[in-house]
Enzyme design. Structure first.
Site, PDB file in Angstrom:
ATOM      1  N   TYR A  30      65.920  16.486  30.114  1.00 29.38           N
ATOM      2  CA  TYR A  30      66.928  15.886  30.996  1.00 29.38           C
ATOM      3  C   TYR A  30      67.975  15.089  30.223  1.00 29.38           C
ATOM      4  O   TYR A  30      69.121  15.010  30.632  1.00 29.38           O
ATOM      5  CB  TYR A  30      66.246  14.970  32.026  1.00 29.38           C
ATOM      6  CG  TYR A  30      65.562  15.740  33.133  1.00 29.38           C
ATOM      7  CD1 TYR A  30      66.254  16.097  34.279  1.00 29.38           C
ATOM      8  CD2 TYR A  30      64.221  16.117  33.028  1.00 29.38           C
ATOM      9  CE1 TYR A  30      65.634  16.813  35.297  1.00 29.38           C
ATOM     10  CE2 TYR A  30      63.593  16.822  34.033  1.00 29.38           C
ATOM     11  CZ  TYR A  30      64.310  17.171  35.173  1.00 29.38           C
ATOM     12  OH  TYR A  30      63.701  17.883  36.169  1.00 29.38           O
ATOM     13  N   ILE A  31      67.577  14.486  29.103  1.00 34.78           N
ATOM     14  CA  ILE A  31      68.507  13.696  28.303  1.00 34.78           C
ATOM     15  C   ILE A  31      69.046  14.507  27.122  1.00 34.78           C
ATOM     16  O   ILE A  31      70.248  14.528  26.856  1.00 34.78           O
ATOM     17  CB  ILE A  31      67.807  12.409  27.783  1.00 34.78           C
ATOM     18  CG1 ILE A  31      67.426  11.503  28.959  1.00 34.78           C
ATOM     19  CG2 ILE A  31      68.658  11.666  26.768  1.00 34.78           C
ATOM     20  CD1 ILE A  31      68.586  11.078  29.831  1.00 34.78           C
ATOM     21  N   LYS A  40      66.919  -2.125  26.795  1.00 27.60           N
ATOM     22  CA  LYS A  40      66.676  -0.961  27.664  1.00 27.60           C
ATOM     23  C   LYS A  40      65.486  -1.214  28.595  1.00 27.60           C
ATOM     24  O   LYS A  40      65.534  -0.941  29.797  1.00 27.60           O
ATOM     25  CB  LYS A  40      66.424   0.278  26.794  1.00 27.60           C
ATOM     26  CG  LYS A  40      65.890   1.484  27.534  1.00 27.60           C
ATOM     27  CD  LYS A  40      66.921   2.108  28.433  1.00 27.60           C
ATOM     28  CE  LYS A  40      66.272   3.089  29.405  1.00 27.60           C
ATOM     29  NZ  LYS A  40      67.226   3.598  30.385  1.00 27.60           N
ATOM     30  N   HIS A  66      76.089 -12.734  50.581  1.00 33.61           N
ATOM     31  CA  HIS A  66      76.107 -13.953  49.755  1.00 33.61           C
ATOM     32  C   HIS A  66      76.673 -13.578  48.381  1.00 33.61           C
ATOM     33  O   HIS A  66      76.287 -12.553  47.818  1.00 33.61           O
ATOM     34  CB  HIS A  66      74.666 -14.476  49.622  1.00 33.61           C
ATOM     35  CG  HIS A  66      74.554 -15.778  48.887  1.00 33.61           C
ATOM     36  ND1 HIS A  66      74.816 -15.895  47.541  1.00 33.61           N
ATOM     37  CD2 HIS A  66      74.202 -17.005  49.311  1.00 33.61           C
ATOM     38  CE1 HIS A  66      74.623 -17.138  47.163  1.00 33.61           C
ATOM     39  NE2 HIS A  66      74.258 -17.844  48.227  1.00 33.61           N
ATOM     40  N   CYS A  97      61.257   7.204  34.155  1.00 31.70           N
ATOM     41  CA  CYS A  97      61.549   5.929  33.483  1.00 31.70           C
ATOM     42  C   CYS A  97      60.982   4.689  34.168  1.00 31.70           C
ATOM     43  O   CYS A  97      60.199   3.954  33.574  1.00 31.70           O
ATOM     44  CB  CYS A  97      63.054   5.783  33.321  1.00 31.70           C
ATOM     45  SG  CYS A  97      63.743   7.060  32.258  1.00 31.70           S
TER      46      CYS A  97
HETATM   47  N1  LIG Z   1      65.344  11.307  32.415  1.00 31.71           N
HETATM   48  C1  LIG Z   1      66.091  10.210  32.496  1.00 31.71           C
HETATM   49  O1  LIG Z   1      66.789  10.005  33.481  1.00 31.71           O
HETATM   50  C2  LIG Z   1      66.130   9.205  31.359  1.00 31.71           C
HETATM   51  C3  LIG Z   1      67.068   8.176  31.399  1.00 31.71           C
HETATM   52  C4  LIG Z   1      67.105   7.265  30.341  1.00 31.71           C
HETATM   53  C5  LIG Z   1      66.197   7.375  29.294  1.00 31.71           C
HETATM   54  N2  LIG Z   1      65.271   8.371  29.305  1.00 31.71           N
HETATM   55  C6  LIG Z   1      64.341   8.468  28.174  1.00 31.71           C
HETATM   56  O2  LIG Z   1      64.718   9.587  27.365  1.00 31.71           O
HETATM   57  C7  LIG Z   1      63.564  10.210  26.801  1.00 31.71           C
HETATM   58  C8  LIG Z   1      63.544  11.682  27.176  1.00 31.71           C
HETATM   59  O3  LIG Z   1      63.417  11.810  28.576  1.00 31.71           O
HETATM   60  P1  LIG Z   1      63.649  13.198  29.306  1.00 31.71           P
HETATM   61  O4  LIG Z   1      63.668  12.887  30.758  1.00 31.71           O
HETATM   62  O5  LIG Z   1      64.793  13.913  28.709  1.00 31.71           O
HETATM   63  O6  LIG Z   1      62.282  13.955  28.907  1.00 31.71           O
HETATM   64  P2  LIG Z   1      61.971  15.525  29.043  1.00 31.71           P
HETATM   65  O7  LIG Z   1      60.513  15.660  29.143  1.00 31.71           O
HETATM   66  O8  LIG Z   1      62.854  16.119  30.109  1.00 31.71           O
HETATM   67  O9  LIG Z   1      62.485  16.135  27.660  1.00 31.71           O
HETATM   68  C9  LIG Z   1      61.820  15.995  26.459  1.00 31.71           C
HETATM   69  C10 LIG Z   1      61.826  17.350  25.777  1.00 31.71           C
HETATM   70  O10 LIG Z   1      61.402  17.188  24.433  1.00 31.71           O
HETATM   71  C11 LIG Z   1      60.626  18.330  24.062  1.00 31.71           C
HETATM   72  N3  LIG Z   1      59.834  17.947  22.880  1.00 31.71           N
HETATM   73  C12 LIG Z   1      58.772  17.118  22.793  1.00 31.71           C
HETATM   74  N4  LIG Z   1      58.370  16.976  21.535  1.00 31.71           N
HETATM   75  C13 LIG Z   1      59.163  17.745  20.775  1.00 31.71           C
HETATM   76  C14 LIG Z   1      59.252  18.033  19.380  1.00 31.71           C
HETATM   77  N5  LIG Z   1      58.415  17.467  18.514  1.00 31.71           N
HETATM   78  N6  LIG Z   1      60.191  18.887  18.954  1.00 31.71           N
HETATM   79  C15 LIG Z   1      61.049  19.467  19.825  1.00 31.71           C
HETATM   80  N7  LIG Z   1      61.036  19.241  21.158  1.00 31.71           N
HETATM   81  C16 LIG Z   1      60.105  18.387  21.622  1.00 31.71           C
HETATM   82  C17 LIG Z   1      59.824  18.617  25.302  1.00 31.71           C
HETATM   83  O11 LIG Z   1      59.336  19.938  25.319  1.00 31.71           O
HETATM   84  C18 LIG Z   1      60.866  18.347  26.397  1.00 31.71           C
HETATM   85  O12 LIG Z   1      61.580  19.522  26.768  1.00 31.71           O
HETATM   86  C19 LIG Z   1      62.369   9.423  27.336  1.00 31.71           C
HETATM   87  O13 LIG Z   1      61.977   8.457  26.404  1.00 31.71           O
HETATM   88  C20 LIG Z   1      62.916   8.741  28.577  1.00 31.71           C
HETATM   89  O14 LIG Z   1      62.218   7.569  28.879  1.00 31.71           O
HETATM   90  C21 LIG Z   1      65.235   9.303  30.294  1.00 31.71           C
END
Ligand SMILES: NC(=O)c1ccc[n+]([C@@H]2O[C@H](COP(=O)([O-])OP(=O)(O)OC[C@H]3O[C@@H](n4cnc5c(N)ncnc54)[C@H](O)[C@@H]3O)[C@@H](O)[C@H]2O)c1
Length: 418
Positions: free
Chosen positions: A10-11, A204, A242, A258
């Protein structure tokens, strides 16, 4: 620059797209082969406005390439770590971050910048820099640079917020923060504030904990309003007139990747705490049970035997407009109901569910519970849908029904007025 983005979720995927569309050559490393294949064919595996058009463009221009092979990252001048940081039995599981760092250690050159975007407990980025030093024999601040640039975007608005949100960037060394700022300036138009890596980590986690604790307070107000015959949503609207008050919105619970975990990440390395943050977590975790209690109150009023009742949960995503079900309170609600009522059906226009059509889901049902604030659920034709139901019970777990539909037993979290 050649930039390696590790983790295309997602990020990571939107971030990779932004770096690619601002002129860099981006290699996205992802362990899931199906995700890599989909991305390289120009289709995103997540739902997010604009993502497919933007992805197609950078794939066609050969600015972004996804891969499962770490060696494809060789020659990258910057690495952005976007892997997940989930909880494992209420403790942070940092194995994904650590694995990503180990991968980087194998392919990085002298002078590389490593940015951790994943949300991590205070002290993690410094620890990862030390790990890189141990693995490579090089020194942070001299031979390579490590920074933390936590992500603040909200799913559903990611491409706007990536550009216009302000950012906090913390360096393990001051030079790391400056280099990371320069890199993010490729597409960030918001302000960038520089600090230390550990401060950035704490900022954060404080932001998300602030929201979680405030939602818990709103939930507590909702429970009180139910007892005092007050509509909590009206009361909050009035209290928020307020000039120094901004009460959050109550509801069936807090979900997503999160908010439910970040308070635990904040506490994970602490030796002392007051307990407020943990209590807030418990309040929010308990909210699906409050919705079930309302349902059982409605069953009693309608004379329905719960063990023979069919209940439809409307919404599985943790929030409106997304297909993300991670830590969704709706899923928890479904689990609770499965042990207590005859049949549980689910309908979610983004996620799917047991039924693809809302009318099929509601046919001969005894109750509907709104568990997600999808826009589609705000204006449902309840008069027509009610005619399909065996018993007309509607429970609003998200405060999205302003006027209770006629001929329904209507109850809602925080709706002491009905
Ligand atoms: N989703 C949100 O809205 C959001 C917002 C702010 C911060 N974050 C933070 O960002 C980080 C990522 O969140 P996300 O929602 O994108 O997670 P996610 O699970 O959607 O994406 C993580 C991806 O990383 C891949 N991955 C894991 N280990 C790996 C490796 N060693 N090599 C290659 N790929 C690998 C996974 O297969 C997965 O597709 C988290 O720490 C989360 O807390 C997320």
């Amino acid at each position: 620059m050649k930039i390696g983005v590790i983790g295309l979720g997602y990020i990571g995927l939107p971030t990779a797209i932004m770096f690619a569309s601002s002129g860099h050559n981006v290699i996205g490393l992802e362990i899931r082969r199906d995700v890599v294949e989909k991305i390289n064919s120009g289709r995103a595996h997540i739902i997010e406005p604009e993502i497919n058009e933007r992805l197609k463009k950078v794939i066609a221009e050969e600015r972004l390439k996804a891969t499962t092979r770490p060696e494809d990252l060789r020659g990258a001048e910057a690495f952005i770590v976007c892997v997940q940081t989930p909880l494992l039995d209420d403790s942070p599981d940092l194995s994904y971050v650590e694995n990503a760092i180990r991968t980087i250690a194998e392919v990085m050159d002298r002078g590389a910048l490593i940015v951790i975007e994943s949300t991590v407990p205070p002290g993690t980025t410094v620890r990862m820099a030390r790990l890189l030093e141990d693995l490579t024999g090089m020194r942070e601040g001299i031979d390579f640079y490590v920074a933390h640039a936590p992500e603040r975007v909200m799913p559903g608005r990611i491409f706007k917020e990536l550009v216009y949100n302000s950012r906090i960037i913390g360096g393990v060394s001051p030079k790391a923060a400056v280099l990371a700022e320069k890199l993010y300036r490729s597409f960030v138009k918001g302000k960038i504030y520089l600090t230390t890596a550990t401060t950035a980590e704490m900022v954060k986690l404080m932001e998300n904990t602030f929201r979680d604790v405030n939602i818990a307070l709103a939930n507590e107000f909702a429970i009180l309003a139910q007892q005092y015959g007050v509509n909590v949503f009206e009361a909050i609207r009035l209290a928020n007139t307020h000039p120094r008050v901004r009460i959050h919105m109550p509801g069936i619970g807090v979900g997503g990747h999160c908010l439910p975990k970040d308070p635990y990440l904040l506490l994970s390395s602490a030796k002392k705490e007051f307990g407020l943050i943990r209590l807030a977590r418990q309040v929010n975790e308990n909210m699906p049970k409050i919705a079930v209690n309302l349902l059982f109150e409605a069953f009693e009023r309608a004379g329905v035997d719960p063990s023979r009742a069919t209940v439809v949960v409307l919404g599985l995503a943790y929030k409106g407009g997304t297909d993300d079900t991670r830590n969704s309170p709706a899923l928890k609600l479904v689990k609770l109901l499965e042990t207590r009522v005859g049949e549980v059906r689910t309908y979610d226009p983004y996620v799917g569910g047991t039924h693809k059509d809302i009318k099929d889901a509601l046919r001969e049902a005894d109750a509907a519970i709104i568990a997600t604030d999808h826009l589609e659920f705000k204006t449902l034709p309840w008069e027509e849908l009610g005619s399909l139901m065996r018993t007309r019970i509607l429970i609003d777990g998200r405060g999205i029904i302003a006027e209770p539909p006629a001929d329904f037993i209507f109850l809602g979290i925080g709706r002491g007025d009905v």
